[in-house]
Design a protein around this motif. Structure first.
Motif, PDB file in Angstrom:
ATOM      1  N   GLN A   1       0.827  -1.203   0.000  1.00 14.44           N
ATOM      2  CA  GLN A   1       0.000   0.000   0.000  1.00 14.44           C
ATOM      3  C   GLN A   1       0.861   1.252   0.000  1.00 14.44           C
ATOM      4  O   GLN A   1       1.927   1.292   0.633  1.00 14.44           O
ATOM      5  CB  GLN A   1      -0.908   0.033   1.234  1.00 14.44           C
TER       6      GLN A   1
ATOM      7  N   GLN B   1      -1.763   5.822   3.076  1.00  9.94           N
ATOM      8  CA  GLN B   1      -3.099   5.303   2.784  1.00  9.94           C
ATOM      9  C   GLN B   1      -3.686   4.650   4.030  1.00  9.94           C
ATOM     10  O   GLN B   1      -2.972   4.067   4.838  1.00  9.94           O
ATOM     11  CB  GLN B   1      -3.031   4.283   1.648  1.00  9.94           C
TER      12      GLN B   1
ATOM     13  N   THR C   1      -9.217   0.206  -0.517  1.00  6.99           N
ATOM     14  CA  THR C   1     -10.199   1.270  -0.355  1.00  6.99           C
ATOM     15  C   THR C   1     -11.562   0.757  -0.811  1.00  6.99           C
ATOM     16  O   THR C   1     -11.689  -0.336  -1.362  1.00  6.99           O
ATOM     17  CB  THR C   1      -9.824   2.515  -1.181  1.00  6.99           C
ATOM     18  N   SER C   2     -12.598   1.588  -0.587  1.00  8.81           N
ATOM     19  CA  SER C   2     -13.956   1.186  -0.955  1.00  8.81           C
ATOM     20  C   SER C   2     -14.271   1.471  -2.419  1.00  8.81           C
ATOM     21  O   SER C   2     -15.369   1.180  -2.882  1.00  8.81           O
ATOM     22  CB  SER C   2     -14.985   1.895  -0.068  1.00  8.81           C
TER      23      SER C   2
ATOM     24  N   THR D   1      -9.022   1.436  -8.688  1.00  7.24           N
ATOM     25  CA  THR D   1      -8.403   0.771  -7.546  1.00  7.24           C
ATOM     26  C   THR D   1      -8.507  -0.738  -7.749  1.00  7.24           C
ATOM     27  O   THR D   1      -9.518  -1.345  -7.403  1.00  7.24           O
ATOM     28  CB  THR D   1      -9.094   1.179  -6.228  1.00  7.24           C
TER      29      THR D   1
END
Length: 293
Positions: free
Chosen positions: A32, A36, A95-96, A103
């Motif tokens: 990552q 983040q 992440t969402s 992503t």
């Protein structure tokens, strides 16, 4: 707050019980970017199980050096009896955002282990709608009594997780065929309408879910048929009746209430421009929820 407001908003509150970090330890992948947010959040009792299996604990943060190890790690935890495997892999992203938002997935793990790590999961929910002379109607299903999660509760016509390697649309088509015998030509008419986020503590762990929501207007003569044993039966009810049921009770599976609240807003059963409508819309988006920072 009016009684109607409290009745609707309680469903959002019930699905957003997570308070992070709380006692949980952040979980990151070494791959990552610096700065983040953590990919997951691990309960205290799981921390020694992970460090024993080679996950590093540095400055209060668990870090997995190689994301590809996550699948094997999940299998090992299942073998140790720490959760029940679903034998179905899900993609994991830090992440969402969805892969279409830029992503990509960073790892994979059995879907049963996602809440164990507090990792974000993606699913699809579809409102099966029928336009009749007396107004809109909604197809709903009764979950089978042997379902692992919320047996016997009311559910959407189609709902399910997004398996590894699938887009939301592909998962929707798969679930539609398996759960309700909806042909591919018909499911292609489904329209994406919303993304809903919530973070809640559950017996199985921390759920941080993103629901990709669809509407499908079905022909009046179409009758869904349960085909995989996960639904006992389907029934068609007036949309107004569904709104009353959500307001007055808890007959629906916990996250189905959220998708229906979005539907009621879009169909004018709850005033979107009013204070209640704005509070519901903000609560459903989850964009301000620290669990999705």
């Amino acid at each position: 707050m009016t009684s109607d407001a409290a009745s609707f908003l309680r469903h959002i509150a019930a699905c957003n019980t997570a308070r992070l970090p709380g006692p949980r330890t952040p979980f990151r992948f070494a791959a990552q970017p610096a700065g983040q947010a953590p990919a997951g959040w691990v309960a205290p009792e799981l921390v020694p199980e992970l460090t024993r299996r080679g996950v590093a604990l540095r400055d209060g943060v668990l870090e997995l050096d190689q994301p590809a190890r996550l699948e094997e790690l999940g299998d090992d935890l299942a073998s140790a009896g720490l959760y029940r495997s679903h034998h179905e892999l899900f993609d994991v992203a830090p992440t969402s955002d969805t892969p279409t938002s830029g992503t990509p997935a960073i790892a994979r793990i059995d879907r049963g282990a996602l809440p164990l790590f507090g990792l974000i999961a993606h699913g699809v929910h579809m409102n099966g709608l029928v336009r009749r002379p007396d107004g809109w109607h909604l197809w709903i299903g009764r979950r089978a009594m042997d379902k692992r999660l919320d047996p016997g509760k009311l559910d959407h016509l189609v709902a399910g997780g997004i398996p590894a390697g699938h887009t939301a649309g592909q998962a929707l088509a798969k679930e539609a065929a398996e759960e309700a015998s909806i042909p591919d030509a018909l499911i292609r008419r489904a329209v994406p309408v919303a993304e809903i986020r919530y973070a809640m503590e559950r017996p199985e762990g921390l759920r941080r879910d993103v629901l990709h929501c669809y509407d499908l207007e079905l022909p009046p003569d179409f009758v869904p048929i349960p085909s995989d044993g996960e639904v006992e039966f389907f029934t068609l009810i007036p949309l107004q009746e569904a709104c009353r049921m959500v307001r007055d009770g808890d007959a629906f599976k916990f996250n189905v209430n959220l998708v229906l609240l979005d539907l009621f807003l879009r169909h004018g059963l709850i005033d979107l421009a009013g204070d209640l409508g704005q509070r519901i819309r903000a609560g459903l988006s989850g964009r301000d929820n620290p669990a999705f920072a």
